[in-house]
Design an enzyme around this catalytic site. Sequence first.
Site, short mmCIF file in Angstrom:
data_model
loop_
_atom_site.label_atom_id
_atom_site.label_comp_id
_atom_site.label_asym_id
_atom_site.label_seq_id
_atom_site.Cartn_x
_atom_site.Cartn_y
_atom_site.Cartn_z
CD GLU A 39 -22.67 -13.19 5.83
OE1 GLU A 39 -21.46 -13.25 5.50
OE2 GLU A 39 -23.56 -13.74 5.17
CG HIS A 50 -25.36 -13.69 0.57
ND1 HIS A 50 -25.90 -13.43 1.81
CD2 HIS A 50 -24.08 -14.09 0.81
CE1 HIS A 50 -25.00 -13.67 2.75
NE2 HIS A 50 -23.88 -14.09 2.17
CD GLU A 51 -21.51 -15.35 -1.61
OE1 GLU A 51 -20.59 -14.62 -1.20
OE2 GLU A 51 -22.02 -16.24 -0.91
CG HIS A 65 -19.95 -11.07 1.07
ND1 HIS A 65 -19.70 -10.68 2.36
CD2 HIS A 65 -20.72 -12.19 1.16
CE1 HIS A 65 -20.30 -11.53 3.21
NE2 HIS A 65 -20.93 -12.45 2.49
#
Lengths: 511, 511
Positions: free
Chosen positions: B305, B275-276, B279
């Site tokens: 996001e 997930h990170e 980003h």
Amino acid sequence: MEQKVVQPSSLQKAIEQFKLLDEKITHYSSILGLADWDQKVMAPKKGRNVFAKATGTLRTEIFQLSVSPEMGHLLETLTLENHYSQLDQATRAKVREYKRYYQKSKAIPADLFKEYSILTAQANDAWEEARENNDFAGYLPFLEKIIDYKRQFAKIYGYNEHPYDALLDEFEPGLTVKRLDPLFAKLRESSVQLLERIRKNGQPTKVKVFDQSFEIEKQKAFNRFILPLIGFDMQAGRLDETVHPFAQTVNIGDVRLTTRYLEKNVRSALFGTIHEAGHGIYEQHVNPNYEETVLQSGASFGIHESQSRFLENMIGRSREFWHFFCPKLKEYFPEQLKDVTVEEFYRAVNTVQPSLIRVEADELTYNLHIMLRYEIEKALIGGEIEARDLPAIWNQKMMDYLGISPGTDTEGVLQDVHWSFGGIGYFPSYSLGNLYAAQILRAIQKDIPDLYSNIEKGKFKIIQEWLKENIHQYGKLYTPNELIVKVTGEELNADYLIDYLEKKYTEVYCL
Amino acid sequence: MEQKVVQPSSLQKAIEQFKLLDEKITHYSSILGLADWDQKVMAPKKGRNVFAKATGTLRTEIFQLSVSPEMGHLLETLTLENHYSQLDQATRAKVREYKRYYQKSKAIPADLFKEYSILTAQANDAWEEARENNDFAGYLPFLEKIIDYKRQFAKIYGYNEHPYDALLDEFEPGLTVKRLDPLFAKLRESSVQLLERIRKNGQPTKVKVFDQSFEIEKQKAFNRFILPLIGFDMQAGRLDETVHPFAQTVNIGDVRLTTRYLEKNVRSALFGTIHEAGHGIYEQHVNPNYEETVLQSGASFGIHESQSRFLENMIGRSREFWHFFCPKLKEYFPEQLKDVTVEEFYRAVNTVQPSLIRVEADELTYNLHIMLRYEIEKALIGGEIEARDLPAIWNQKMMDYLGISPGTDTEGVLQDVHWSFGGIGYFPSYSLGNLYAAQILRAIQKDIPDLYSNIEKGKFKIIQEWLKENIHQYGKLYTPNELIVKVTGEELNADYLIDYLEKKYTEVYCL
């Protein structure tokens, strides 16, 4: 022009404005301290160049605030005779610090300062790479620019006798070539003689114990084990790894040390950590009332160094220290240390051996490494030599003073970080630190005659409390000269160190 | 007042000044980004409170520069009709960004801003402690103050219909309650129905594989192994550990991710890291021409996001992803995974199971966690409820939406970091991210029909190149709405996500 007469209410206002300006500058410096640490310890490679521009912007802002018309006006107001007499001691010290900087630096154009600070941030990377690849030529353009800036700065700062004085003053306020030359000459003469006697008549130490592998993970654990015992507060600091060990303060509650682990050299990290802890404990002990002000750090580079050298050498290389810690070190490295006695270990860590790397030098030859650097810097700033000549000059001086010469620039002229950040005039602080430390040791022993039997029992608290009480708590309240007189009753005197080295090595080497 | 007519030369001058001001603000923001990361990841405990004052000073400076008369004048000059038409696209975007902030914030007094920024820095520590000790009461005073500030800010920013709109706009420019309510209603309705069908008719997944211990050191190694493979440049970033995973950009060459390792939950770090990374890759791919400008980061929190959720879910929870990575994961955990097939593993990572912690929720129930937070925030800012009521309301809503309720506040209202840094209006971005992501997936599949067979072969480059080309490189050049229209040909539409979830779970659960 008439002298302005400021009413009491305007004095109060000036004090208040000065406090806010000091706080802002200190806040920014604190953030920069963290950013500098981060770029050396944490930052990924690709972001550093651009980030150097960002820190350059903040550094320039600090510079501009420090030489601003507002600062000039406040300093002028606060130093009017009828005002200055009303200031408390701490405010006077703050005024002294800012005035010193203001008077030196106000003539430096902001653009010049900004270019310089971006250059030094980038030069650190260039130095690291050059050191890694033994590539002095790759580093030379950076070094040349830095020296050029420093020569310009010396002119702008101003000096009476030697341009190098202007740079020395940045690190040790008031120090000059004229004052330093005889101190160093005396120390050099006695060191060279003592070294000669050790060579001829010394009983060899059993240094072979260190020619073994010491697992790095265990070294890390041992370094972390000793730090709190010798007085470093781990809740108010960190220990990390870098090529070149250093201590960086963010604030009194956040002091960061680095060390360097080498599998084939257990002493490197050990004494590096103890050394940096000396710096760190100093900063952790500053009076919290000085936090968020310019007084929140040590009195000078020399006094700072006295604290790290004191802990590293006068404590950390004492027989009593190893009576306490050698059995503990054996628990971490039972194989490597199974045949060594405490006495042998103590003598081994005090082995005198001319060597190439300053940070790994013994207590005696260390000062010769400094003299070499001092002479090179003096000649560079005096315009007698140029950066491109340095490898040859370095190698020649090493041969002259220590009888050895490096095979590579990595082990020679490229070994130190200091020039890359513009720290010319910094090196003498190390030997000043040794001189101060020996003088302070004598003063402590007057108050705590059983100093070394405390160390033998692992009781470091009484020593750290003495240092806190007599030195650390004051931060920058006193000038280095005021402080050494206050602590020891006299100005800096080379005899204490000469005497200390003489006694120590006569005993270690059974001379 | 007459409208000023600025000559071309003054337009050039205004552009130049605006560029310098933007650069200064961006440099400071970059340093603050690093400082914020440091305080969460590295800083020792005792220094944080004082350091929060230092960052408060710098944050206030950024604020003051952003709402300064100089900024006001430059924005006025650059938006004069005959000038604006001469600006290039990037400068227009920068003007748009600063103007938005200037107009909202210029009425906020600097003192209020400074108090607020110190409070949020300190609240982070308070939240961490409260979360650790399940002590909502200890955190409440901080939360109350933050909400009070946010209500004040909403008034000052201004809004047309709902005060919460003023805060939403900070994260997703232009978004309102009126626009969000129907999007969320549609998604909620379909999610609840789908959840119900899974509960009744779903073939159970073999989730027991995750009820085992996975050594943390090996988890770390595996996370470091996959990061570069899925497109994150480790030379331009880091991966560290924190309680609450996040991504922080220092600059394009320095993007820092954090994750959380739990021995009993291998999925936590794994999907947190992916997930990170979504980003992080976004920020690493921004056009270097935008570096050191306000355009250097993502278009909005929702678009950001979308990139993390896309990588975590649409890629990282796909069958093809695990066809490639499951054999590799088995090399790290041969014991734990010896009996599981890729198909079973794929179904297991897509298990739908109402649970307490948002960051560990599955793709379907995740949005219900967001709706709960959205409704609470709306009511808090609308003045319908107070901070002290939150634990009770939280637990009730959990029961209503997910049929479960936390036993402790640590697993309930204290689980998220956002409110502690003042991020009210942030949570909707997560579900917006899911909505955007599904719409973008459809667009990618038009250009790369064999998207998933690339994933199966471990070829992530083609996907990252598409994202870079179509989304990442632009940074903040486009508004989120402009961007989604440019990329997908239409405005945000909930049908794509609803359709995606429907298809995926029909298949996973054999409905």
